[in-house]
Design a protein around this motif. Structure first.
Motif, PDB file in Angstrom:
ATOM      1  N   ILE A  66       0.723  -1.338   0.129  1.00 17.33           N
ATOM      2  CA  ILE A  66       0.110  -0.025  -0.065  1.00 17.33           C
ATOM      3  C   ILE A  66       0.822   1.082  -0.024  1.00 17.33           C
ATOM      4  CG2 ILE A  66      -1.787   1.321   1.286  1.00 17.33           C
ATOM      5  CD1 ILE A  66      -2.407  -1.328   2.648  1.00 17.33           C
ATOM      6  N   HIS A  86      -1.499  -1.009  -3.930  1.00 18.38           N
ATOM      7  CA  HIS A  86      -2.482  -0.298  -3.751  1.00 18.38           C
ATOM      8  C   HIS A  86      -2.357   1.152  -3.204  1.00 18.38           C
ATOM      9  CE1 HIS A  86      -7.116  -0.601  -3.177  1.00 18.38           C
ATOM     10  NE2 HIS A  86      -6.833   0.236  -2.286  1.00 18.38           N
ATOM     11  N   LEU A 103      -4.421   1.395  11.029  1.00 17.98           N
ATOM     12  CA  LEU A 103      -4.331   0.294  10.106  1.00 17.98           C
ATOM     13  C   LEU A 103      -3.893  -0.883  10.905  1.00 17.98           C
ATOM     14  CD1 LEU A 103      -3.628  -0.911   7.071  1.00 17.98           C
ATOM     15  CD2 LEU A 103      -1.353  -0.152   7.339  1.00 17.98           C
ATOM     16  N   LEU A 107      -5.830  -4.349  10.979  1.00 17.48           N
ATOM     17  CA  LEU A 107      -5.426  -5.799  10.896  1.00 17.48           C
ATOM     18  C   LEU A 107      -5.625  -6.559  12.225  1.00 17.48           C
ATOM     19  CD1 LEU A 107      -1.840  -4.787   9.538  1.00 17.48           C
ATOM     20  CD2 LEU A 107      -3.868  -5.924   8.222  1.00 17.48           C
ATOM     21  N   PRO A 111     -10.114  -7.241   8.239  1.00 14.79           N
ATOM     22  CA  PRO A 111      -9.653  -6.361   7.141  1.00 14.79           C
ATOM     23  C   PRO A 111     -10.618  -6.415   5.981  1.00 14.79           C
ATOM     24  CG  PRO A 111      -7.749  -7.667   7.756  1.00 14.79           C
ATOM     25  CD  PRO A 111      -8.979  -8.327   8.401  1.00 14.79           C
ATOM     26  N   TRP A 114      -9.989  -5.539  -0.131  1.00 15.67           N
ATOM     27  CA  TRP A 114      -8.935  -4.836  -0.761  1.00 15.67           C
ATOM     28  C   TRP A 114      -7.644  -4.799   0.130  1.00 15.67           C
ATOM     29  CZ3 TRP A 114      -5.977  -0.988   1.320  1.00 15.67           C
ATOM     30  CH2 TRP A 114      -6.459  -0.415   2.374  1.00 15.67           C
ATOM     31  N   LEU A 115      -7.879  -5.061   1.668  1.00 12.21           N
ATOM     32  CA  LEU A 115      -6.616  -4.751   2.465  1.00 12.21           C
ATOM     33  C   LEU A 115      -6.217  -6.344   2.518  1.00 12.21           C
ATOM     34  CD1 LEU A 115      -4.473  -3.674   4.113  1.00 12.21           C
ATOM     35  CD2 LEU A 115      -6.312  -3.530   5.950  1.00 12.21           C
ATOM     36  N   ARG A 116      -7.099  -7.438   2.651  1.00 15.53           N
ATOM     37  CA  ARG A 116      -6.710  -8.791   2.691  1.00 15.53           C
ATOM     38  C   ARG A 116      -6.096  -9.096   1.380  1.00 15.53           C
ATOM     39  NH1 ARG A 116     -12.096  -9.791   4.592  1.00 15.53           N
ATOM     40  NH2 ARG A 116     -12.788 -10.318   2.684  1.00 15.53           N
ATOM     41  N   ALA A 118      -4.184  -7.028  -0.493  1.00 17.86           N
ATOM     42  CA  ALA A 118      -2.805  -6.244  -0.275  1.00 17.86           C
ATOM     43  C   ALA A 118      -1.847  -7.272   0.540  1.00 17.86           C
ATOM     44  CB  ALA A 118      -2.982  -4.816   0.258  1.00 17.86           C
TER      45      ALA A 118
END
Length: 136
Positions: A66, A86, A103, A107, A111, A114-116, A118
């Protein structure tokens, strides 16, 4: 996961990706964040349309998942995404420390998709056949 921040002052996300004097990189997990490296770039960065200024930045953060930015142009965003990174735009000059805390909190929970995705950057993809249901 590695996360980068576009910054002028190394304290806040306050820079346009292409014009950022620094990209600060951190290793982030649910348990904490560790500063990894600050990539410094020259002062001649504010030339619109100078795509060559993006190459060293993309090379520096090639392994991050990210990148947080104050702003990013369309062609730069496309190149960042094509690199598997991302981009996340912040609304104001947000302190890096606050973003890291938020963040880490995300976590620790569940998440967003999109974060999973990433989080998987740089990890070997695997498939667990035992968890897959057989449909008849």
């Amino acid at each position: 996961m590695k996360v980068a921040f576009a910054t002028q002052d190394q304290q806040r996300v306050d820079a346009h990706f292409g014009w950022a004097k620094h990209l600060a990189v951190y290793e982030v997990s649910a348990d904490g964040a560790t500063f990894i490296e600050d990539y410094a770039f020259g002062d001649n960065l504010a030339e619109d349309g100078d795509e060559d200024k993006l190459a060293p930045k993309l090379a520096a953060i090639h392994d991050v998942a990210i990148v947080y930015v104050a702003a990013i142009g369309g062609s730069a965003a496309a190149r960042v995404v094509a690199s598997g990174i991302h981009p996340v735009k912040v609304t104001g000059p947000d302190p890096i420390s606050e973003i890291l805390e938020k963040l880490q909190g995300v976590l620790k929970g569940t998440p967003p998709p999109w974060l999973r995705k990433a989080l998987q950057k740089g990890k070997e993809k695997s498939f667990d056949f035992d968890e897959e249901e057989v449909k008849q």
